[in-house]
Design an enzyme around this catalytic site. Structure first.
Site, short mmCIF file in Angstrom:
data_model
loop_
_atom_site.label_atom_id
_atom_site.label_comp_id
_atom_site.label_asym_id
_atom_site.label_seq_id
_atom_site.Cartn_x
_atom_site.Cartn_y
_atom_site.Cartn_z
N ARG A 206 -5.33 -4.40 5.75
CA ARG A 206 -5.99 -5.68 6.07
C ARG A 206 -7.36 -5.81 5.43
NH1 ARG A 206 -5.00 -2.31 10.11
NH2 ARG A 206 -6.66 -1.39 11.35
N GLU B 122 -5.17 -6.35 14.55
CA GLU B 122 -4.64 -5.06 14.13
C GLU B 122 -5.76 -4.00 14.18
OE1 GLU B 122 -2.87 -4.04 10.10
OE2 GLU B 122 -1.02 -4.52 11.16
N HIS C 216 -5.76 -33.00 17.40
CA HIS C 216 -4.69 -33.87 17.89
C HIS C 216 -3.53 -33.08 18.48
CE1 HIS C 216 -6.71 -37.43 16.36
NE2 HIS C 216 -7.13 -36.60 15.41
N LYS D 213 8.95 -0.61 14.16
CA LYS D 213 9.58 -0.29 12.86
C LYS D 213 10.70 0.72 13.05
CE LYS D 213 5.44 -0.76 9.94
NZ LYS D 213 4.46 -0.04 9.14
N LYS E 67 0.84 -1.20 0.00
CA LYS E 67 0.00 0.00 0.00
C LYS E 67 0.88 1.25 0.00
CE LYS E 67 -3.41 2.50 2.68
NZ LYS E 67 -4.31 2.56 3.81
N GLU F 154 10.38 -4.64 4.71
CA GLU F 154 10.45 -6.05 4.30
C GLU F 154 10.20 -6.19 2.79
OE1 GLU F 154 8.71 -4.87 6.82
OE2 GLU F 154 8.94 -6.13 8.60
O1 F6P Z 1 2.94 -2.56 9.64
C1 F6P Z 1 1.61 -2.95 9.52
C2 F6P Z 1 1.13 -2.74 8.13
O2 F6P Z 1 1.03 -1.38 7.86
C3 F6P Z 1 -0.19 -3.44 7.86
O3 F6P Z 1 -1.27 -2.69 8.27
C4 F6P Z 1 -0.12 -3.64 6.39
O4 F6P Z 1 -1.03 -4.58 5.92
C5 F6P Z 1 1.32 -4.08 6.24
O5 F6P Z 1 2.02 -3.33 7.19
C6 F6P Z 1 1.93 -3.87 4.89
O6 F6P Z 1 1.90 -2.53 4.52
P1 F6P Z 1 2.12 -2.10 3.03
O7 F6P Z 1 1.05 -2.72 2.21
O8 F6P Z 1 2.07 -0.60 3.03
O9 F6P Z 1 3.48 -2.60 2.61
#
Ligand code: F6P
Length: 522
Positions: free
Chosen positions: A265, A350, A381, A490, A207, A213
């Site tokens: 989300r 969240e 199980h 972060k 987004k 990451e």
């Molecule tokens: O750090 C949480 C978050 O902002 C989530 O709400 C979101 O889904 C995820 O990281 C990934 O964010 P982005 O789509 O901006 O990479």
């Protein structure tokens, strides 16, 4: 847009009184014995989902008080504000319009019931949806692309991943789909071992297009692509983001946008759903949206007493705040729904893992429960022991599907029998004087039943879960649509990362310093 926090209503007090008087000691077995119509009274049909709520610790009086609570908190007005495009995400001053992503193409009459703003956004939604689905169809028809690698995390990973697994029956044969989310290089390395630059499409899903990451994985994927002679980045990389400028700066030409009013989300319905659209096709994706839209309409228009998301959200509050249950176990009796618990974890925790209300005041009651679970029958199980005989009561949410597409005789009946039997065992228990073999019973569960697992029913199921989270969040008076709680970690990770590299440990707490020293020792 006024809403009253649940603990400031007369119904809250009445619920507390009723809980102390009889709610705490409520016995499901006695309730069924006393009321032959309990199953019918506490069942609810919603689009594509049947819900048996009868094995929950409520009677009609409690249910009425919960409906009073809903009315007194103004949850229906808050829902209407959601659907009118009001800026209900107050801390970010944003509207919350993920439901608009599944709204059918402009029906002028309908949209005039909401705001002008919403009507104009809808046109943009459909332009992007059409472009994305056209692209999805092109990729589907492109035999030279055999592997699609989605790089994204959180909502930019879990939604499409969960849905793609769930809809495996509908996935185009001949293409493989991979999901890389973790910054842990093992994940990307394992995928890169299995793919080739010439036949791989990387979808960079973020987004914000700034998540460390995802950016790290995207950069490594591009470096790998170029190192192995890949040249046509435009063909092999596409971005799904609200930050089209950042994607362009990264060198990606094919981008599908969405809007800041879609929470991560809640974004599987947006361009973030592209891997799913490639997998199940434009028609399948439209069916998913249509199923979700049906649930939106149910939530929007069904009376409180017959509104499934409302009834589930009210139960969630009853359990969390009166019974004090701090977790809910999700038991999908369908292996294709194996990522549903992880998806719901983000959705619920969240959204509602908040300790202050929308005005910033500290809350005197609990909010989001911990969600967890594994597909049945595997969970039986492992941790079902604790569900049946542990010291904590954990409400269980069974999700089962009546029909199975496979032809393996006997399996599905056995699977369904297990789901029903577990719910039964949790409730009925078993007396045994010796103690070890004693099952207390009276342990609550909800049973959600779909006829078939299709794009339409999955869409409805997911929208149902979104709205029930909305309901409990609304009752608690919190903002379910921000996630400030992820920011500190972060920020500190950036600092720790720099210190791990440069060895500057000054000013750190003893533990962080000690760990960094250990990590830096060769
Ligand atoms: O750090 C949480 C978050 O902002 C989530 O709400 C979101 O889904 C995820 O990281 C990934 O964010 P982005 O789509 O901006 O990479």
């Amino acid at each position: 847009m006024t809403r009253t926090r649940c603990d400031r209503t007369p119904a809250w007090e009445a619920l507390q009184t009723s809980f102390n008087a009889s709610g705490r000691a409520f016995d499901l077995r006695a309730a069924f014995a006393a009321d032959p119509g309990r199953f019918e009274t506490f069942s609810q049909t919603a689009p594509h989902v049947f819900a048996d709520l009868s094995k929950n610790l409520i009677d009609s009086a409690t249910q009425q008080l919960l409906f009073d609570l809903a009315r007194q908190t103004g949850v229906e007005q808050h829902r209407d504000a959601l659907f009118a495009g009001a800026a209900i995400n107050q801390s970010e001053q944003r509207a919350v319009l993920h439901w608009l992503l599944r709204y059918p193409p402009l029906a002028a009459a309908d949209i005039s019931q909401t705001t002008v703003n919403v009507a104009s956004e809808l046109a943009a939604v459909h332009t992007t949806l059409n472009a994305m689905l056209t692209y999805a169809q092109t990729v589907r028809a492109d035999d030279a692309i055999t592997d699609v690698v989605n790089i994204g995390i959180g909502g930019s990973d879990l939604g499409p991943q969960m849905a793609l697994l769930a809809l495996d029956e509908f996935v185009l044969p001949g293409k493989r789909f991979h999901f890389v989310s973790n910054v842990d290089g093992h994940e990307l390395a394992a995928v890169l071992k299995r793919v080739k630059p010439a036949s791989t499409l990387f979808l960079i899903a973020s987004k914000t297009f700034s998540t460390i990451e995802t950016m790290t994985n995207a950069q490594s994927a591009r470096a790998w692509f170029e190192a192995l002679g890949g040249t046509d980045v435009a063909r092999h990389f596409a971005a799904l983001t609200t930050n089209v400028a950042a994607a362009k700066a990264f060198g990606i030409r094919t981008t599908f946008g969405f809007w800041d009013w879609v929470g991560g989300r809640y974004s599987v319905w947006s361009a973030i759903g592209l891997p799913l659209a490639i997998a199940i096709g434009a028609q399948g994706f439209r069916e998913l949206l249509a199923g979700a839209h049906e649930m939106d309409e149910h939530f929007r228009s069904a009376p409180l007493e017959h509104n499934l998301p409302l009834r589930l959200g009210l139960l969630d509050v009853w359990y969390r705040n009166f019974h004090g249950f701090s977790s809910r176990s999700i038991a999908p009796y369908h292996s294709a729904l194996r990522r549903l618990p992880a998806y719901l974890q983000q959705l619920e925790m969240e959204s509602n893992g908040k300790r202050v209300d929308a005005a910033g005041a500290a809350l005197p009651f609990g909010t989001s429960p911990v969600l967890w679970g594994e597909p049945g029958t595997n969970g039986q199980h492992t941790y079902f022991q604790m569900l049946h005989q542990g010291t904590d009561v954990v409400p269980v949410e069974f999700v089962a599907v009546k029909k199975a597409p496979h032809a393996l005789p006997g399996h599905h009946t056995l699977l369904l029998a297990n789901a029903v039997a577990q719910a039964q065992a949790l409730m009925v228990g078993k007396a045994d004087a010796g103690g070890h073999k004693h099952f207390p019973g009276n342990r609550p569960s909800t049973f959600l039943l779909l006829d078939e697992l299709t794009p339409t029913s999955l869409g409805a199921l997911i929208a149902l879960q979104e709205h029930r989270v909305f309901v409990s969040g609304a009752l608690w008076g919190i903002n379910s649509f921000d996630q400030w709680g992820v920011e500190l970690g972060k920020l500190l990770a950036k600092d720790v990362h720099a210190r791990l590299t440069n060895g500057d440990l000054a000013g750190l707490d003893g533990s962080t310093k000690g760990l960094l020293q250990r990590l830096r020792t060769v």
